[in-house]
Write a protein that holds these residues in place. Structure first.
Motif, short mmCIF file in Angstrom:
data_model
loop_
_atom_site.label_atom_id
_atom_site.label_comp_id
_atom_site.label_asym_id
_atom_site.label_seq_id
_atom_site.Cartn_x
_atom_site.Cartn_y
_atom_site.Cartn_z
N MET A 1 2.94 10.45 -7.27
CA MET A 1 3.80 10.88 -8.37
C MET A 1 2.97 11.13 -9.64
N ILE A 2 2.06 10.22 -9.95
CA ILE A 2 1.22 10.38 -11.13
C ILE A 2 0.34 11.61 -10.99
N SER A 3 -0.23 11.82 -9.80
CA SER A 3 -1.08 12.98 -9.55
C SER A 3 -0.32 14.28 -9.79
N ASP A 4 0.93 14.34 -9.32
CA ASP A 4 1.73 15.55 -9.52
C ASP A 4 2.01 15.80 -11.00
N ARG A 5 2.28 14.72 -11.75
CA ARG A 5 2.57 14.88 -13.17
C ARG A 5 1.33 15.35 -13.93
N VAL A 6 0.17 14.78 -13.61
CA VAL A 6 -1.07 15.19 -14.28
C VAL A 6 -1.37 16.65 -13.98
N ALA A 7 -1.18 17.06 -12.71
CA ALA A 7 -1.43 18.45 -12.33
C ALA A 7 -0.52 19.40 -13.11
N GLU A 8 0.73 19.01 -13.33
CA GLU A 8 1.66 19.82 -14.11
C GLU A 8 1.18 19.97 -15.55
N ASP B 1 -6.98 13.02 -8.31
CA ASP B 1 -7.07 11.87 -7.40
C ASP B 1 -6.76 10.62 -8.20
N VAL B 2 -5.67 9.95 -7.86
CA VAL B 2 -5.18 8.81 -8.65
C VAL B 2 -5.29 7.52 -7.84
N THR B 3 -5.80 6.48 -8.48
CA THR B 3 -5.87 5.16 -7.86
C THR B 3 -5.32 4.13 -8.85
N ILE B 4 -4.33 3.38 -8.42
CA ILE B 4 -3.82 2.27 -9.24
C ILE B 4 -4.63 1.04 -8.86
N ARG C 1 0.83 -1.21 0.00
CA ARG C 1 0.00 0.00 0.00
C ARG C 1 0.87 1.26 0.00
N PHE C 2 2.00 1.22 0.71
CA PHE C 2 2.91 2.37 0.74
C PHE C 2 3.48 2.62 -0.65
N ALA C 3 3.90 1.55 -1.33
CA ALA C 3 4.46 1.69 -2.67
C ALA C 3 3.42 2.22 -3.64
N ALA C 4 2.19 1.69 -3.54
CA ALA C 4 1.12 2.15 -4.44
C ALA C 4 0.79 3.62 -4.18
N SER C 5 0.73 4.02 -2.92
CA SER C 5 0.42 5.42 -2.58
C SER C 5 1.49 6.36 -3.11
N TYR C 6 2.74 5.93 -3.01
CA TYR C 6 3.84 6.76 -3.54
C TYR C 6 3.70 6.94 -5.05
N ILE D 1 -5.16 2.42 -14.32
CA ILE D 1 -4.85 3.60 -13.50
C ILE D 1 -6.04 4.55 -13.64
N HIS D 2 -6.68 4.85 -12.53
CA HIS D 2 -7.90 5.67 -12.52
C HIS D 2 -7.53 7.07 -12.03
N ILE D 3 -7.81 8.08 -12.85
CA ILE D 3 -7.46 9.46 -12.54
C ILE D 3 -8.73 10.31 -12.57
N GLN D 4 -9.02 10.99 -11.47
CA GLN D 4 -10.17 11.89 -11.40
C GLN D 4 -9.69 13.32 -11.22
N LEU D 5 -10.19 14.22 -12.08
CA LEU D 5 -9.85 15.64 -12.00
C LEU D 5 -11.12 16.42 -11.68
N PRO D 6 -11.35 16.74 -10.41
CA PRO D 6 -12.56 17.49 -10.04
C PRO D 6 -12.51 18.92 -10.56
N HIS D 7 -13.66 19.43 -11.00
CA HIS D 7 -13.81 20.81 -11.43
C HIS D 7 -12.77 21.19 -12.48
N PHE D 8 -12.71 20.38 -13.53
CA PHE D 8 -11.79 20.66 -14.64
C PHE D 8 -12.40 21.72 -15.55
N SER D 9 -11.59 22.68 -15.96
CA SER D 9 -12.05 23.72 -16.89
C SER D 9 -10.88 24.16 -17.75
N GLY D 10 -11.23 24.67 -18.95
CA GLY D 10 -10.20 25.14 -19.85
C GLY D 10 -10.78 26.00 -20.95
#
Length: 263
Positions: free
Chosen positions: A48-55, A68-71, A39-44, A88-97
């Motif tokens: 990391m994926i969440s930070d990359r998507v946010a960038e 919010d990322v869930t493997i 669980r620690f490895a998965a959370s890490y 890999i499940h990625i949720q982006l709340p309140h996405f706008s562009g």
């Protein structure tokens, strides 16, 4: 001799039971440690994926809350060793562009799923090579109040009816107000959502050329092209469907690199 033999057996049985209990406790503790490590490895990895998507969202001049990322799939470490990840499940709340012409498109949730992810262990260790998702899909909904706002015609109300987008609005003609209504086609072309109304009618509307021209002119004003904001993971909109709560879009991409600009 029989009594001596029985006396010698009892301590062995007790020692055997103690050894079995100790082994069970050890296995339980080992299992707990492995689960915690997994669980620690998965959370890490998820952070990391969440930070990359946010960038990437920021680079595309879009905004969202923290992804919010869930493997998916367990155990995680087994997937690491195998070099294949189920999803890999990625949720982006309140996405706008940006949607072109100074407009902005918003969705309460951009829901993204990357499946069949190939990430060899050697690539993770060295940083050399590709990490690729075989398929990525994303969905989101644009509510009707927002679509009506983007069309920018006073009194326009939009809804879904029998799987189609329908609209109604008051129109002034011959000194009277008529409630006109009609259905629209919704299509996607080159990542642009095209909304076109047709068969607009109104009860009691006079069937005279001047009124027909007025309605035809109004219908043209209802036409709108909405440029979909650039989405993460190379996603491109493929389909838009009217739903009770808004226009639901589905985006997709295949063979998406996750470590060389795709993420």
């Amino acid at each position: 001799m029989g009594e001596v033999y029985g006396t010698q057996q009892r301590p062995r049985k007790r020692r055997g039971r103690r050894l079995l209990i100790t082994l069970i406790v050890f296995l339980v503790l080992l299992g707990a440690v492995l689960v915690g490590l997994d669980r620690f490895a998965a959370s890490y990895a998820e952070r990391m994926i969440s930070d990359r998507v946010a960038e990437q969202v920021a680079d595309q001049q879009a905004t969202s809350e923290k992804p919010d990322v869930t493997i998916e799939g367990v155990p995680f470490l087994t997937q690491v060793l195998d070099g294949r990840y189920q999803e890999i499940h990625i949720q982006l709340p309140h996405f706008s562009g940006p949607a072109g012409n100074g407009r902005t498109l918003r969705t309460d949730l951009l829901d993204v799923r990357a499946t069949d992810v190939d990430a060899p262990l050697d690539t993770l260790r060295s940083g050399n090579g590709d990490i690729v998702a075989g398929a990525v899909t994303g969905t989101g909904t644009i509510d009707y109040a927002q679509v009506a706002e983007l069309i920018n015609q006073p009194g326009l109300k939009l809804a879904e009816q029998n799987g189609k987008l329908v609209g109604s609005a008051p129109v002034q003609a011959l000194g009277q107000t008529f409630d006109v209504s009609g259905a629209a086609t919704v299509a996607v072309k080159d990542n642009v959502v095209q909304i076109r109304f047709s068969d607009v009618t109104a009860a009691g509307l006079p069937d005279v050329p001047i009124v027909k021209n007025l309605i035809a002119s109004y219908v043209q004003k209802l036409a709108v092209d909405l440029t979909v904001p650039e989405l993460p993971l190379n996603l491109k909109v493929q389909k838009v469907e009217p739903q009770p709560d808004g226009l639901r879009f589905t985006a997709g991409a295949t063979n998406v690199p996750l470590n060389t600009g795709g993420l």
